[in-house]
Design a protein around this motif. Sequence first.
Motif, PDB file in Angstrom:
ATOM      1  N   ALA A   1       0.756  -1.130  -0.095  1.00  0.00           N
ATOM      2  CA  ALA A   1      -0.088  -0.082  -0.041  1.00  0.00           C
ATOM      3  C   ALA A   1       0.896   1.410  -0.059  1.00  0.00           C
ATOM      4  CB  ALA A   1      -0.966  -0.031   1.142  1.00  0.00           C
ATOM      5  N   HIS A   2       0.178   2.231  -0.696  1.00  0.00           N
ATOM      6  CA  HIS A   2       1.088   3.465  -0.886  1.00  0.00           C
ATOM      7  C   HIS A   2       0.718   4.505   0.329  1.00  0.00           C
ATOM      8  CE1 HIS A   2       1.671   7.645  -2.932  1.00  0.00           C
ATOM      9  NE2 HIS A   2       2.771   7.147  -2.490  1.00  0.00           N
ATOM     10  N   ALA A   3       1.848   4.959   0.935  1.00  0.00           N
ATOM     11  CA  ALA A   3       1.352   5.851   2.066  1.00  0.00           C
ATOM     12  C   ALA A   3       1.326   7.195   2.167  1.00  0.00           C
ATOM     13  CB  ALA A   3       2.714   5.735   3.261  1.00  0.00           C
ATOM     14  N   GLY A   4       1.322   7.650   0.710  1.00  0.00           N
ATOM     15  CA  GLY A   4       0.932   8.911   0.226  1.00  0.00           C
ATOM     16  C   GLY A   4       2.388   9.900   0.045  1.00  0.00           C
ATOM     17  N   ALA A   5       2.305  10.915  -0.699  1.00  0.00           N
ATOM     18  CA  ALA A   5       3.563  11.550  -0.718  1.00  0.00           C
ATOM     19  C   ALA A   5       3.828  12.876   0.186  1.00  0.00           C
ATOM     20  CB  ALA A   5       3.453  12.320  -2.140  1.00  0.00           C
ATOM     21  N   TRP A   6       5.284  12.928   0.470  1.00  0.00           N
ATOM     22  CA  TRP A   6       5.461  14.281   1.216  1.00  0.00           C
ATOM     23  C   TRP A   6       6.240  15.135   0.511  1.00  0.00           C
ATOM     24  CZ3 TRP A   6       8.636  11.597   5.856  1.00  0.00           C
ATOM     25  CH2 TRP A   6       7.744  11.094   6.906  1.00  0.00           C
ATOM     26  N   THR A   7       6.591  16.421   0.942  1.00  0.00           N
ATOM     27  CA  THR A   7       7.473  17.199   0.240  1.00  0.00           C
ATOM     28  C   THR A   7       8.519  16.620  -0.656  1.00  0.00           C
ATOM     29  OG1 THR A   7       6.648  18.904   1.564  1.00  0.00           O
ATOM     30  CG2 THR A   7       8.705  19.432   0.143  1.00  0.00           C
ATOM     31  N   TYR A   8       8.868  16.745  -1.580  1.00  0.00           N
ATOM     32  CA  TYR A   8       9.913  16.009  -2.486  1.00  0.00           C
ATOM     33  C   TYR A   8      11.149  16.779  -2.024  1.00  0.00           C
ATOM     34  CZ  TYR A   8      12.410  13.344  -6.204  1.00  0.00           C
ATOM     35  OH  TYR A   8      13.115  12.492  -6.893  1.00  0.00           O
ATOM     36  N   GLY A   9      12.159  15.973  -1.662  1.00  0.00           N
ATOM     37  CA  GLY A   9      13.403  16.733  -0.860  1.00  0.00           C
ATOM     38  C   GLY A   9      14.630  16.860  -1.808  1.00  0.00           C
ATOM     39  N   LEU A  10      14.445  17.793  -3.032  1.00  0.00           N
ATOM     40  CA  LEU A  10      15.120  18.024  -3.833  1.00  0.00           C
ATOM     41  C   LEU A  10      15.478  19.794  -3.883  1.00  0.00           C
ATOM     42  CD1 LEU A  10      17.606  16.740  -5.188  1.00  0.00           C
ATOM     43  CD2 LEU A  10      16.362  17.010  -7.263  1.00  0.00           C
ATOM     44  N   PRO A  11      16.170  20.309  -2.958  1.00  0.00           N
ATOM     45  CA  PRO A  11      15.859  21.858  -2.819  1.00  0.00           C
ATOM     46  C   PRO A  11      16.023  22.705  -4.227  1.00  0.00           C
ATOM     47  CG  PRO A  11      17.122  20.793  -0.916  1.00  0.00           C
ATOM     48  CD  PRO A  11      17.157  19.649  -2.077  1.00  0.00           C
ATOM     49  N   GLU A  12      16.918  21.749  -5.254  1.00  0.00           N
ATOM     50  CA  GLU A  12      17.375  22.694  -6.174  1.00  0.00           C
ATOM     51  C   GLU A  12      16.081  22.692  -7.291  1.00  0.00           C
ATOM     52  OE1 GLU A  12      19.005  20.478  -4.888  1.00  0.00           O
ATOM     53  OE2 GLU A  12      20.943  21.276  -4.188  1.00  0.00           O
ATOM     54  N   LEU A  13      15.121  21.967  -7.200  1.00  0.00           N
ATOM     55  CA  LEU A  13      14.027  22.205  -8.095  1.00  0.00           C
ATOM     56  C   LEU A  13      13.177  23.504  -7.952  1.00  0.00           C
ATOM     57  CD1 LEU A  13      12.445  18.389  -8.093  1.00  0.00           C
ATOM     58  CD2 LEU A  13      14.069  19.495  -9.760  1.00  0.00           C
TER      59      LEU A  13
END
Lengths: 333, 333, 333, 333
Positions: free
Chosen positions: B115-127
Motif C-alpha cells: 500500500a502507498h503511504a502518500g507523498a511528502w514534500t519532495y526533498g530536492l531543494p534545487e527544483l
Amino acid sequence: MGIRVAVAGASGYAGGELLRLLAGHPEFDLVTATAHRQAGQPLDAVHPQLAGVDLTFAETTPDVLADADLVFLALPHGESAALAARLPAQVRVVDLGADHRLVDGDAWTRYYGGAHAGAWTYGLPELPGQRERIATSTRVANTGCYAATIVLALAPLIAAGAANPADVVVVAASGTSGAGRAAKTHLLASEVAGDLSPYKVGAHQHVPEIKQATGATGLSFTPVLAPMPRGILATVTALPTGEVDPRAVLAQAYADAPFVHLLPEGRWPHTAATLGGNSCHLQAGVDVDSGRLIVVAALDNLGKGAAGQAVQNANLMFGLPETTGLSCFGVAP
Amino acid sequence: MGIRVAVAGASGYAGGELLRLLAGHPEFDLVTATAHRQAGQPLDAVHPQLAGVDLTFAETTPDVLADADLVFLALPHGESAALAARLPAQVRVVDLGADHRLVDGDAWTRYYGGAHAGAWTYGLPELPGQRERIATSTRVANTGCYAATIVLALAPLIAAGAANPADVVVVAASGTSGAGRAAKTHLLASEVAGDLSPYKVGAHQHVPEIKQATGATGLSFTPVLAPMPRGILATVTALPTGEVDPRAVLAQAYADAPFVHLLPEGRWPHTAATLGGNSCHLQAGVDVDSGRLIVVAALDNLGKGAAGQAVQNANLMFGLPETTGLSCFGVAP
Amino acid sequence: MGIRVAVAGASGYAGGELLRLLAGHPEFDLVTATAHRQAGQPLDAVHPQLAGVDLTFAETTPDVLADADLVFLALPHGESAALAARLPAQVRVVDLGADHRLVDGDAWTRYYGGAHAGAWTYGLPELPGQRERIATSTRVANTGCYAATIVLALAPLIAAGAANPADVVVVAASGTSGAGRAAKTHLLASEVAGDLSPYKVGAHQHVPEIKQATGATGLSFTPVLAPMPRGILATVTALPTGEVDPRAVLAQAYADAPFVHLLPEGRWPHTAATLGGNSCHLQAGVDVDSGRLIVVAALDNLGKGAAGQAVQNANLMFGLPETTGLSCFGVAP
Amino acid sequence: MGIRVAVAGASGYAGGELLRLLAGHPEFDLVTATAHRQAGQPLDAVHPQLAGVDLTFAETTPDVLADADLVFLALPHGESAALAARLPAQVRVVDLGADHRLVDGDAWTRYYGGAHAGAWTYGLPELPGQRERIATSTRVANTGCYAATIVLALAPLIAAGAANPADVVVVAASGTSGAGRAAKTHLLASEVAGDLSPYKVGAHQHVPEIKQATGATGLSFTPVLAPMPRGILATVTALPTGEVDPRAVLAQAYADAPFVHLLPEGRWPHTAATLGGNSCHLQAGVDVDSGRLIVVAALDNLGKGAAGQAVQNANLMFGLPETTGLSCFGVAP
C-alpha cells in the motif's frame, strides 16, 4: 616447427596479452617480439606475468619481422601502416592498430589525423561473410575494442531491419588497459580508484568505425573510463522499427559463432565473466517504459577486443579451427 | 543545547554517513541512533570509521524518537511509513527511504509493492520553488540516489522546453554502497572487483520518481553496478527541441544552488571528485554525430544522493543556511 | 581576517588534501597556493574535488609566500629546504617533505642524497613532550607517512622498556597516493589493480626516521604498494622484554591524544575506517605461537600521515586547540 | 575417453577455478560437478565465466562420485573427510579442504574443532621427495593457500640450516576469494574497497600446517585481507644462522620445479603477475638494517594455492607431466 610468428610493438598491454596467448597456442610459435624503448630487455622484465619466458625484445624493424609467416602489429596508429608497407606480400599480417580499419579516408583524417593508408579486411569474423573474407586475406585489420563490443551488439539488429539506424545511443565503459600503458597522470591508480570518468564525449575515434560496420547513421556514443583493469560493458539502445524480438535476431546471427554467447533470458552480461577469455556475452530486451531496444554486451578489451580477436583472425587466415589456442571461459573471480 | 536529532536505522551505509555528518554539524546534536539487529552495540562497533563516538544503538521504536526535534529515517521501504505515522506531528522528519516520494499510488504499488503511504514534500531543494516548500514542511521525502543525479541533470532541460520528454535515454552506474549493507553474494568484493554489471534493466524503481520530478514521459534507464564503494555517474541524452544551449539552461537553473556545479567547458564530471561531499557536478553538450543533448552528472550516492541531501533538507526545515555542516568538496584521491 | 596561509607545491596529493582541509578550517585563511608546472591554472582544474574554489596557482617563489603568517611546504625533497631558507624568520613553516626530519646528516645523505639541511622540530605531537616543543617552534618538520604509522605503534613500547629495540620487524602497506602524483608506469591503474607489490625492501628512506623517533636499533621494514588510493596498515612485531601488556602501555601513552584510538580488544585497525580523517587506529597483543609483541596501526597517509598532521602541527604553533578544523572520523564505506 | 573427473562442492571460488582448468585439460574429462544448494542449476548460472558449458550441478552424494576415476573435493572442512570415507578405494581423491593436512590430531582439534580424520599425503610437489609420494598416492591433501605461499618461501631455508626456525615472522595478505563465497557483511565490496584489514592475528589455522611443513618452531603470522579478488603476497623474515645466501638456497631447491620462479635479482614478486596461472614467484635477500633473511612470495590463491595445485597433484597421481593443462603465465594487467 609450426607457424613462425612475430609480434611488433609487444611491450604494451595488447602485446603482452598476445604473447600470453601465443605461449599456449599449439600451432603458432613465437620467434620474435619487438619493442622500441624496451629493445634488448627480456620479455619478462616488461611483462612480469610471463616470468620464465626466454626471449628478448628486438628493435622494431621490417627486417626482423620479414621471415615470419605471421606478423601481429600492436603499434600506435600511424606506425603500423608505415611498417606494414615494408613487409613482404606473402607474410600474413594482423594489425591490432587503427590504421587499416576505415574505408572512408576523410573519416580517418578527421578522427586520427594524417594520411589514410587504406582499408584492409575488417577483422570481425562474426559479421556476415566476414569469416570467409578473413580466411582468404593476407592483411586483416583488427577492430577497435569499443567497436568490437558495440558492433557485435548492434549490427544484426540493423541488418535485420529491426532497429532504426538513425538514432542509436550507446554508453560504454572500459577498463583502464584500453587506454594503453603510457604513463599519464589521469591513468594513475590514485586517480582511477573509485572513479567513473567520461571522456571524448561524442568524439571518440571509434564512431566512424562503428557506423561503417553496423550501418548506423546517427550515433551518440559516450565512453567512460571505469576503475578496473580490463573489460568493456556497452549499453546500446535504438528505436525498434516494429514488433521486434531482439533476442531472436541475435540468436540467429550468432548461432554458429563459438565466442559470442547470447545469455539465457534473465541474465545480463557483466565484464568480470569475460576476463582473460575470448568471449562476448550478450543480452537484449525491449525497455518497458520507453519501448527502445536495449542490448548489453560485455567482453575483455584485451581478449575478444584485441589480442584474442587477433589470434582468432590469424587462425582463420591459416585455415586452423577458429578456436585454436583460445578459451571461451573467463578467469573469475 | 542545539537541535536534538535522532537517526532511525542508523546501522546501514546512509545511516553511517549521516552519523558522520551530524558529528560535525554545529547545530544538530545527535541524541539517539537506533538499529534493530545492532541494538545495544556501540556505534563504532558497527561503524569503525566513527571510532571514539560514545553512543549505543537503541532499538527502533517510536518512543525513543519522539522527544527529538528532528528525526531522520534510514529504514527499508515500507518500514519508514509505518514508523513515521507514529511520530508526533511537531517532530520534523526527513525520510531517506522511498515510502513518501511518489505521488502516484499505482506507480508505488507497481514498483515497490504494498500500500502507498502518500507523498511528502519532495526533498530536492534545487527544483524550482522546492527550497521554499521544504522550509515550511515538517515531513520531507529525500530523493532516490539515482533520481537525485538524473533529475538534477534533466529537469531544467525539460522545464525549459529544450529537451523532448518522450525519448530520454539514461545509463547510470553506481558504487556498491547504493545497494546497501545486507550480505548478498552478488555484492561480495570478489564478485564486484573488476566488474560492471547491469541490473533491473528498464525496471528500476526510480523510473517513476524520475518521470514525476522531470516531466519525462518516455525513459529508458539502465542502471549498472560499478566496482567502487561510492559515486553515481549518469549519462542522460535526449533529443533537442530546436537550437538549444544546454549549458546555458543549466547555468541559469543552478545559479543560486551552492551544491550544484556546472563545470567549465571541456571538463566532464567524474565520481571521485564528489566523494564525501554534498556536490553534484554537471556538464552538458550536443553530440556532434547524433545531435542529441547529452548531460553528464556525478555525485556521491551517500552524500548528495542520501545523507548530505538529508542534512541539507533538515537545514532548510530549521531555517539554517542550506550549507550548514556540509562541504562542497570531495575527498580525493 | 584570520591567519593568512600559503601552501607551496599544492598540486600534488598531499597539497590537494591540505587545500581541502584549509577550506573547512575556521581560523586559517588560504591566500596563496603555488605550483610550478600548474602556475596560472585554477585550483579546481588540477584538483577537481575542489570544484568552485576561486583561486589560481601562483609560481612557487619566496616572494609570494613571504607575507603569509603560515606556510606549508609540500615540495619534493631537496626543494623545501632551499625555499625555507629564503622565508622570513617570523613566518611559521610546516614542511611536509623530508628535508628537515633527520638529525643525523650522514643518514640523510645515505637515504636521500645531497647535503643535509639540518633538523627541525619533529612534527609528531603524540610523542612525549613533543606537543609543547611544536607549540613553541616556528619551523616544524612533518613526519613521513610510514614513519607516522610505525612510530605511533612502536615508540611507546620501546620507551616503556617493553619491547626489545634490536629486532623489530615491520611490514606496512600503503595506498598509491603515498607514491605521489607523477606519471609513472608502475603506478598506472592497470598495473596496480589487484596487485600487492613490495618495493625498496630493507632500503626505504623512512628507516632512519623510524629509528630516530622510536629508539629501535635493528629494523626490518618491508613496504608494500596496495591497490587502494589511501591508507597505511603497519604490522609491527618485536620481542617482549618480559611480561608485558602492550595494550596498557599504549593506553597510557595516548590517554590524552585526541587522534590516536586504541581500539577495544578484539577489533583490529583497518585502513578504510581512517580515510579522510586525522585518526590513527591501534591494536596490540602478544602472538600466541611466537610470543612476539604485535601492534597494528592504520591511518590515512594523506590525513594523519601528511596534510592532517600538518594542520594539527600548525594548530599547536598558533595556540589553537589541536583538533581545530580536523575530524577524528573517516569517510566510509 | 580420457580420465573421468568429478568435482564435489564446485559452486565456490576454488571449485569454479577447477572447472575452468578442467575445461582446458587435455586428459581430464569433467563428468560430474556437485553442489548442495545449487543442485539442479546449470554450471554457468552459478559461474557466469563458464557461459556455454553444458552441465548441471548434481547433489553431493558418494554415489554420483563413485564411478569417476578422479574426485576433487572442494568442500567446507569437516565435510570432505566424511564424504571421502565413503568413496571407493580405487578412486583417486584430491582434497582441497583442510581435513587431511595435519599429522597432529591435537593441532587439528585446536584450530579446526572436532575429530581429526587423519593425514593424507601432503600435496605440495615442490617439497623434497614429495613429487614421488604424490605420484604413488590415491589420496592427496592439497595445502592451504597461505600455507602454500609461506612454505614455498620458507621450507628450503630451514631445511638447509640457513634460517633459525624459532623466530619466523610472516605478514601475508590475501585477496578476498580466499575467504570464500558465502555472503558475509565484512566481505562486501563496499567494506573491502580501499581497505587492508588484519584478522585472526596470531591465530590463523594455517599456523600448524606451516610449522609442520617447514619445521618452524616459533611463528608469528599476521594475515591481512586485501582489496583485490585474488592473490597472496607473503613477506617472510627469519634470523640467519650465519653467512647465508638465501637466493642460492632457493635456486637449488626449485631448480627442477616448473611452477616456482626465483626472479632475477632486483625484481620482487607481486601478485598481479601470477593471476590465473599456477606459478609462485619468489625473491629473497638479507635486510641491510636488521640482518634478517627476507623472502617474498606471490601466487594466485585460487591457482597454485588451490585449484591449479590440485590439478598439478592429480597430474602426478595419473603419471601425466606435472604441467599438463596448467599455465605458468599470469593474466595481466
